[in-house]
Structure formats: C-alpha cells, structure tokens
Design a protein around this motif. Structure first.
Motif, mmCIF file in Angstrom:
data_model
loop_
_atom_site.group_PDB
_atom_site.id
_atom_site.type_symbol
_atom_site.label_atom_id
_atom_site.label_comp_id
_atom_site.label_asym_id
_atom_site.label_seq_id
_atom_site.Cartn_x
_atom_site.Cartn_y
_atom_site.Cartn_z
ATOM 1 N N SER A 186 0.805 -1.214 0.000
ATOM 2 C CA SER A 186 0.000 0.000 0.000
ATOM 3 C C SER A 186 0.840 1.267 0.000
ATOM 4 N N LEU A 187 2.159 1.147 -0.022
ATOM 5 C CA LEU A 187 2.987 2.338 -0.044
ATOM 6 C C LEU A 187 2.709 3.148 -1.308
ATOM 7 N N ASP A 204 -4.447 -5.657 -6.693
ATOM 8 C CA ASP A 204 -4.948 -5.169 -5.407
ATOM 9 C C ASP A 204 -3.867 -4.369 -4.692
ATOM 10 N N HIS A 205 -4.323 -3.662 -3.667
ATOM 11 C CA HIS A 205 -3.426 -2.926 -2.759
ATOM 12 C C HIS A 205 -2.515 -1.952 -3.510
ATOM 13 N N ASP A 217 -8.316 -1.525 -3.221
ATOM 14 C CA ASP A 217 -8.304 -2.200 -1.923
ATOM 15 C C ASP A 217 -7.778 -3.630 -2.078
ATOM 16 N N TYR A 218 -8.196 -4.490 -1.205
ATOM 17 C CA TYR A 218 -7.628 -5.841 -1.139
ATOM 18 C C TYR A 218 -8.198 -6.802 -2.162
ATOM 19 N N SER A 219 -9.236 -6.402 -2.946
ATOM 20 C CA SER A 219 -9.802 -7.364 -3.886
ATOM 21 C C SER A 219 -10.309 -6.666 -5.139
ATOM 22 N N ASN A 220 -10.140 -7.358 -6.278
ATOM 23 C CA ASN A 220 -10.672 -6.894 -7.549
ATOM 24 C C ASN A 220 -11.423 -8.066 -8.173
#
Length: 429
Positions: free
Chosen positions: A15-16, A40-41, A119-122
C-alpha cells in the motif's frame, strides 16, 4: 498469530504510495497493468506540472473501477491546484454517476495530481483507466485572478502569460495590474479652492497613494468642508481597513474617514494642511470632494485722509490685502514732513496695517523766479494761483503770450501752454 502478522506487513508494504512526476506538455497515464485488470493494494500518485501561464487539461478515454458508495473501495482522485478534490469510481459503460464520463477536467493553476487507489480485492476483474493530459494556455484576460479582472484597464494575453496596460493619463502600478494616477506632490496656495480624489465623481483607481498639501501664508486659518457624494470603501466592523482619507495639521490628525457620510466641517486653526488618501486594489467607490476656504484676522477699516481716496475700496480687509492712497488733484502725499510719490499699506497677520495713514497737503509752488528788467506780482502760491510778469518801461515781454503763470499740479509755475520757460524783457523796437 505469526501468519496474520506477516500478512499485515505484506499488505502495508503493497500500500505504499508510488509517486510519479509528469512534467511534459502532454502525456498519458493509466492504472497499473492496463489494459488488463489492475492489481490489489495499489496506491499510485501522478503529479502533473506544466509551465507557468498554463493549466492542465485532463480527460479519460477508458474507465472501469469497482463501484461502491462514496467510492470507498477502489477510486481515482483528482486534486487541483485550488485544493478541489474529485473522486471517481464505477464503469463508464454502465453509466455510473460516479465516473468522469466524457468530462474534461482543468487545474486551477499549472499543477494537478491524480491518485489511484485499490483495496484488497478486484473480484470483478475491472480493467482500470486510461487518461490523457495536455498543457493548455490560460487566458488570464478572460478568467482573471481570484475572480477579479486580470487588469484594471487593458489586458493582453500571450502564450504562457499576459500583461496589462492603462488608459491615457494613468500609470501602471508596481503590481503590474492596477492603474493609478499621479496624485502626490500637489501644493495648493490659493486662499480657497477644491480638492478631490482622482477621477471624482467617477470611481477612483485602485492602489491610489495620494498626498496633497494646502499651503497658505502664515496668518490664514483653513476651513475644510466635505461635499456629497462622499463614498470611500468601508467595513461594517473595522475602522477603514481598505481605503482611508486622513487630514493632518501641525496640531492634530483628523480621521480616518471612510463610508458614505461626509465628515463634519473642520476648522483647522492653521495655515497648512496635509491630505492623505490611500486605496487598495479593490472597490469601485466614487471618492470624495473637499471645498476649502480661509479666514484671517481683519484689519481696521481704513479712513482716507482729507482730500484723499483709498483704492481698492471694500467692505472688509483681511491679511495680505493692500491699499493704495492717492490725493485729489492739487494735493500731494506727505508722511510727516516727507513728500511721497506713492503710498501702499498691507494688512498684516496680527490685524494691523503696515504703515500709518499719510496726509494730503495742498500743492504749493513757492515764490516764482524773477526776470531781468522785469517784475512778478504774487498774491498766493498754492495750486491754481496765478502770478503776472511785467517789464520795465521801454521793454516788452517775449516768450509768453501775456506773462501769466499758474501753479500746476506738479508744484511748478507754468504758462497757459504748460511751459516752465520764463518770459524775457526785450527793448521796444
């Protein structure tokens, strides 16, 4: 527990923010992996900068992100130079309201930032976005600065900037935007007159810095009267923070004055007044007008001497007024025992005349000259008196019609032709 901790660390590392600086006149930016599904992320930021005098023009040709309320999952965020923030998500082909659609976005200045976040999912296998940007010249003359006109009078746009000029009689201020008029250094020396703000009653120019001086001779006392309309930009809660008019004398300061109500009449009690006026860049107020007059200690009304007259004759004589005294025909001016050719007195600042009143004495030609072989008979010698010249027996007068001379205005004996030449006695033929 250790496996969960490792997963959190991995998520944080992914996420940086990845920052990218774009400084060309045009370019393209896409989501990671475009035209394939984005990972993601992701947190990517593009900082777009174009040359000064230009703005960023941005539009999307493809947009496919996960749709969510308030775009809280995956989104594209556009930040303008004016701190305006727009957030987009959803799919253009499904007409989601949160997509940019065919809109063209502009920066307020020469910089714009675009942020992509996933976010965490696509799960929907969304393919992200494609956008293009270009530098576009800003027409400062049309848009102005901060909602105000770019120039006070004339604006000239060119690629990458603009410049201002002013109407005839005005000067371009050091801010290169406002137009001012020379309004300092004027000195008024007449006993009465009018003083106004620049252009009155038309709106005075912005950034005015005026200093006027009314300078009379010591002994006068100036009176200022403010006329309508009086219109100087004001503030309802603060005393004259924008434009301000002040009056200074050696003894005190009057003001600051602003608003729409003319100040009360000012009796300054002095012969010298400084008028200061300062205006900021904004406002379209009409300004002010001052009518000034002067007073002084009057001198006693002069009384002409017997057989004399005073010029000019007026009801009241004030400081610096002067008079001339002349005598009627047949009289001459005297100050004590001194014969004067002319006389003038001046009313002084303390209310006294500079010289005492002279006298008018009757002209006296004195005893006339005698002539050889003749005699002169005299009765009186003052103005218009006459004397008679005669010759001894066997001699006749020559050089005069009848030997009669008169006492003239200039104090000389003259014959009927106005000549001072004395007659002669010559033998009879």
């Amino acid at each position: 527990m250790a496996r969960v901790l490792v997963a959190v660390i991995c998520v944080l590392s992914l996420s940086l923010v990845l920052g990218r600086e774009l400084m060309g006149l045009y370019g393209r930016l896409t989501s990671p992996g475009f035209p394939h599904t984005y990972p993601d992320h992701q947190h990517v930021r593009w900082n777009i900068t174009v040359p000064e005098g230009h703005r960023v023009r941005l539009y999307f040709t493809h947009f496919s992100l996960e749709h969510s309320e308030l775009c809280e999952y995956d989104y594209v965020q556009v930040l303008s130079g004016s701190n305006e923030t727009l957030r987009f998500c959803g799919q253009t082909e499904k007409d989601h309201e949160e997509t940019p659609g065919g809109a063209v976005l502009y920066s307020a200045g020469n910089a714009m930032s675009v942020v992509f976040r996933s976010d965490y999912s696509n799960e929907g296998r969304f393919t992200g976005f494609q956008a293009f940007y270009a530098a576009e010249d800003i027409d400062e003359c049309r848009s102005g600065l901060d909602g105000d006109p770019a120039c006070a009078h004339y604006c000239h746009n060119y690629v990458g900037g603009h410049y201002c000029t002013c109407r005839s009689g005005y000067l371009l201020h050091s801010d290169k935007r406002a137009c001012t008029v020379p309004c300092s250094g004027q000195v008024l020396t007449r006993r009465s007159g009018v003083l106004t703000s620049p252009g009155y009653p038309e709106p005075y120019p912005g950034m005015s810095q005026c200093h006027f001086q009314i300078q009379l001779e010591e002994g006068f006392r100036l009176v200022l009267e403010f006329l309508e309309p009086f219109d100087v930009e004001a503030h309802p809660n603060v005393s004259c923070p924008y434009d301000v008019l002040k009056i200074h004398t050696e003894m005190r300061e009057y003001g600051p004055f602003c608003g729409s109500t003319p100040p009360a009449r000012i009796k300054t009690g002095t012969h010298q007044v400084h008028v200061l006026f300062k205006a900021d860049a904004t406002g379209k107020n009409k300004g002010w007008k001052i009518r000034y007059t002067s007073t002084a200690t009057p001198c006693p009304h002069p009384v002409p001497p017997p057989h004399g007259r005073i010029q000019p004759w007026q009801a009241l004589y004030m400081f610096t007024d002067s008079i001339n005294v002349t005598c009627k025909r047949g009289y001459k001016l005297f100050q004590g025992t001194k014969n004067l050719t002319s006389y003038q007195a001046v009313c002084q600042s303390d209310g006294t005349w500079s010289s005492s009143m002279p006298e008018c004495h009757l002209v006296d030609c004195g005893q006339p000259e005698g002539i050889p072989l003749g005699q002169v008979s005299v009765t009186t010698t003052t103005y218009q008196s006459s004397v008679q010249y005669t010759c001894a027996p066997s001699f006749n007068l020559r050089g005069s019609q009848n030997g009669t001379y008169f006492c003239a205005q200039d104090g000389y004996w003259r014959n009927s032709l106005g000549s001072r030449e004395l007659p002669e006695c010559r033998p009879c033929p």
